[in-house]
Design a protein around this motif. Structure first.
Motif, PDB file in Angstrom:
ATOM      1  N   THR A 196      53.905  51.568  92.891  1.00  0.00           N
ATOM      2  CA  THR A 196      52.739  52.435  92.798  1.00  0.00           C
ATOM      3  C   THR A 196      51.939  52.097  91.541  1.00  0.00           C
ATOM      4  N   ALA A 197      50.755  52.688  91.455  1.00  0.00           N
ATOM      5  CA  ALA A 197      49.950  52.492  90.253  1.00  0.00           C
ATOM      6  C   ALA A 197      50.684  53.014  89.021  1.00  0.00           C
ATOM      7  N   ALA A 198      51.449  54.085  89.187  1.00  0.00           N
ATOM      8  CA  ALA A 198      52.207  54.640  88.061  1.00  0.00           C
ATOM      9  C   ALA A 198      53.255  53.662  87.553  1.00  0.00           C
ATOM     10  N   ASP A 199      53.832  52.867  88.455  1.00  0.00           N
ATOM     11  CA  ASP A 199      54.832  51.882  88.042  1.00  0.00           C
ATOM     12  C   ASP A 199      54.238  50.814  87.138  1.00  0.00           C
ATOM     13  N   LEU A 200      52.927  50.633  87.203  1.00  0.00           N
ATOM     14  CA  LEU A 200      52.246  49.607  86.411  1.00  0.00           C
ATOM     15  C   LEU A 200      51.924  50.080  84.989  1.00  0.00           C
ATOM     16  N   ALA A 201      52.184  51.329  84.686  1.00  0.00           N
ATOM     17  CA  ALA A 201      51.771  51.902  83.399  1.00  0.00           C
ATOM     18  C   ALA A 201      52.223  51.088  82.185  1.00  0.00           C
ATOM     19  N   PRO A 202      53.481  50.657  82.101  1.00  0.00           N
ATOM     20  CA  PRO A 202      53.879  49.875  80.919  1.00  0.00           C
ATOM     21  C   PRO A 202      53.117  48.560  80.797  1.00  0.00           C
ATOM     22  N   ILE A 203      52.825  47.927  81.929  1.00  0.00           N
ATOM     23  CA  ILE A 203      52.049  46.683  81.900  1.00  0.00           C
ATOM     24  C   ILE A 203      50.627  46.973  81.453  1.00  0.00           C
ATOM     25  N   LEU A 204      50.026  47.994  82.025  1.00  0.00           N
ATOM     26  CA  LEU A 204      48.641  48.319  81.700  1.00  0.00           C
ATOM     27  C   LEU A 204      48.495  48.846  80.278  1.00  0.00           C
ATOM     28  N   GLY A 205      49.578  49.408  79.740  1.00  0.00           N
ATOM     29  CA  GLY A 205      49.548  49.842  78.343  1.00  0.00           C
ATOM     30  C   GLY A 205      49.501  48.650  77.398  1.00  0.00           C
ATOM     31  N   GLY A 206      50.210  47.599  77.750  1.00  0.00           N
ATOM     32  CA  GLY A 206      50.132  46.342  77.018  1.00  0.00           C
ATOM     33  C   GLY A 206      50.926  46.245  75.738  1.00  0.00           C
ATOM     34  N   GLU A 207      51.702  47.275  75.402  1.00  0.00           N
ATOM     35  CA  GLU A 207      52.409  47.248  74.122  1.00  0.00           C
ATOM     36  C   GLU A 207      53.378  46.069  74.010  1.00  0.00           C
ATOM     37  N   ARG A 208      54.032  45.719  75.117  1.00  0.00           N
ATOM     38  CA  ARG A 208      55.004  44.624  75.091  1.00  0.00           C
ATOM     39  C   ARG A 208      54.376  43.283  75.464  1.00  0.00           C
ATOM     40  N   VAL A 230      43.463  50.471  86.317  1.00  0.00           N
ATOM     41  CA  VAL A 230      42.988  49.400  85.447  1.00  0.00           C
ATOM     42  C   VAL A 230      41.753  49.823  84.670  1.00  0.00           C
ATOM     43  N   ALA A 231      40.927  50.661  85.268  1.00  0.00           N
ATOM     44  CA  ALA A 231      39.652  51.058  84.660  1.00  0.00           C
ATOM     45  C   ALA A 231      39.810  51.690  83.289  1.00  0.00           C
ATOM     46  N   SER A 232      40.961  52.312  83.046  1.00  0.00           N
ATOM     47  CA  SER A 232      41.181  52.945  81.743  1.00  0.00           C
ATOM     48  C   SER A 232      42.375  52.348  80.999  1.00  0.00           C
ATOM     49  N   ALA A 233      42.821  51.180  81.442  1.00  0.00           N
ATOM     50  CA  ALA A 233      44.026  50.582  80.857  1.00  0.00           C
ATOM     51  C   ALA A 233      43.740  49.915  79.520  1.00  0.00           C
ATOM     52  N   PRO A 234      44.523  50.223  78.493  1.00  0.00           N
ATOM     53  CA  PRO A 234      44.313  49.607  77.170  1.00  0.00           C
ATOM     54  C   PRO A 234      44.389  48.090  77.170  1.00  0.00           C
ATOM     55  N   VAL A 235      45.229  47.509  78.036  1.00  0.00           N
ATOM     56  CA  VAL A 235      45.419  46.057  78.011  1.00  0.00           C
ATOM     57  C   VAL A 235      44.150  45.301  78.403  1.00  0.00           C
ATOM     58  N   VAL A 236      43.261  45.942  79.144  1.00  0.00           N
ATOM     59  CA  VAL A 236      42.073  45.255  79.666  1.00  0.00           C
ATOM     60  C   VAL A 236      41.175  44.735  78.541  1.00  0.00           C
ATOM     61  N   ALA A 237      41.115  45.456  77.446  1.00  0.00           N
ATOM     62  CA  ALA A 237      40.213  45.075  76.353  1.00  0.00           C
ATOM     63  C   ALA A 237      40.521  43.695  75.789  1.00  0.00           C
TER      64      ALA A 237
END
Length: 312
Positions: A196-208, A230-237
């Motif tokens: 799910t989109a929720a499962d992607l949260a650690p990836i989209l957060g980008g900390e690791r 993705v629209a609000s994901a920190p990693v996108v920047a």
């Protein structure tokens, strides 16, 4: 049946070719990409099993100089998992000190549909090869992964018709400080795709993932939900390219992208194979004038049964 060496330019484009070299010819092991392919139904000259085939490879080729290795079929690609191939390679890691790029599951539709390829736990490969820089995996059935830290891996690509949620969560939990390119084909629920989109949260957060520059979340029937996340994901920047292609993206998902954080810093935005209207495609082009936006392979936006590009 035999193992062959192919020039690097051939492998870079994803196909290793099938040309058979002259009898007895062996290329410089470091100058080519090696492809292993063992079918149990290849006839009288076939090895009795993959273990015998792999042993013959170790005896015949100077594996200490191999930099690029592709593993195709490991027996019966439908009924046999990759577990034996993974264990044999991991156990022989000391025989491959120069290995940097590995493709596990280079099996075409002529031998097996994508959804039929049976994988296994691939964590032993990452643990056995700490200098590996690229790992590509095709097939999501029975695919497993444990949380690992790998300091060298720069590219991770998993192609699947249905990627399970635990695999996606584990990828997000891994420590991959050098990873620059991450690509996941999420697939469909009917083929085991439970992410799910929720499962992607650690990836989209980008900390690791401090080095990540390309993110591909492809081939998903929930592409609209992924686009919204993705629209609000920190990693996108910090990305240079974003790939949301091959899925069931509609105007709702594209609207979420346009309403979210700016994407004008991207060099590329790949949305090919989509269900966008002409009006929405015009809006995307207008909003991202300096971005190479791929809107090819558009499907009917009014289709009641949108499909992903690779679901079999």
């Amino acid at each position: 049946m035999d193992f062959t060496g192919h020039a690097f330019p051939t492998l870079v484009h994803g196909e290793a070719g099938e040309a058979t070299p002259p009898a007895g010819w062996r290329p410089d092991p470091a100058a080519v990409s090696w492809r292993l392919r063992c079918h149990e139904y290849d006839g009288e000259n076939a090895d009795s099993d993959y273990a015998s085939y792999f042993a013959r490879f170790l005896e015949t080729v100077d594996t200490t100089r191999i930099r690029d290795l592709t593993i195709g079929s490991w027996g019966d690609p439908v009924n046999d998992s990759s577990a034996t191939a993974v264990k044999l390679l991991a156990d022989a890691a000391d025989r491959f000190p120069a290995l940097r790029s590995l493709f596990l599951g280079d099996i075409s539709y002529e031998d097996s549909e994508l959804s039929w390829i049976e994988q296994s736990d691939v964590a032993p490969l990452l643990q056995a090869f700490p200098e590996l820089t690229a790992l590509r995996i095709r097939g999501g059935t029975k695919l497993g992964l444990k949380k690992v830290r790998h300091a060298s891996l720069r590219t991770l690509r998993i192609e699947s018709a249905g990627l399970r949620s635990h695999v996606v969560r584990t990828v997000g939990a891994c420590e991959l400080p050098a990873l620059e390119h991450l690509e996941l084909w999420l697939g469909v629920e009917t083929q085991g795709g439970s992410a799910t989109a929720a499962d992607l949260a650690p990836i989209l957060g980008g900390e690791r993932l401090p080095s990540l520059r390309h993110l591909g979340l492809r081939n998903s029937e929930i592409q609209d939900e992924i686009a919204a996340a993705v629209a609000s994901a920190p990693v996108v920047a910090r990305l240079e390219s974003l790939d949301l292609s091959m899925g069931a993206l509609t105007d709702a998902g594209a609207e979420a992208l346009l309403s979210g954080q700016p994407l004008t810093h991207l060099k590329e935005l790949d949305l090919h194979h989509h269900y966008l209207t002409d009006a929405m495609m015009d809006r995307l082009r207008a909003a991202l004038p300096g971005v190479d936006v791929d809107l090819s392979d558009g499907e009917d936006p009014d289709d009641d049964w949108p499909y992903v590009a690779a679901s079999e």
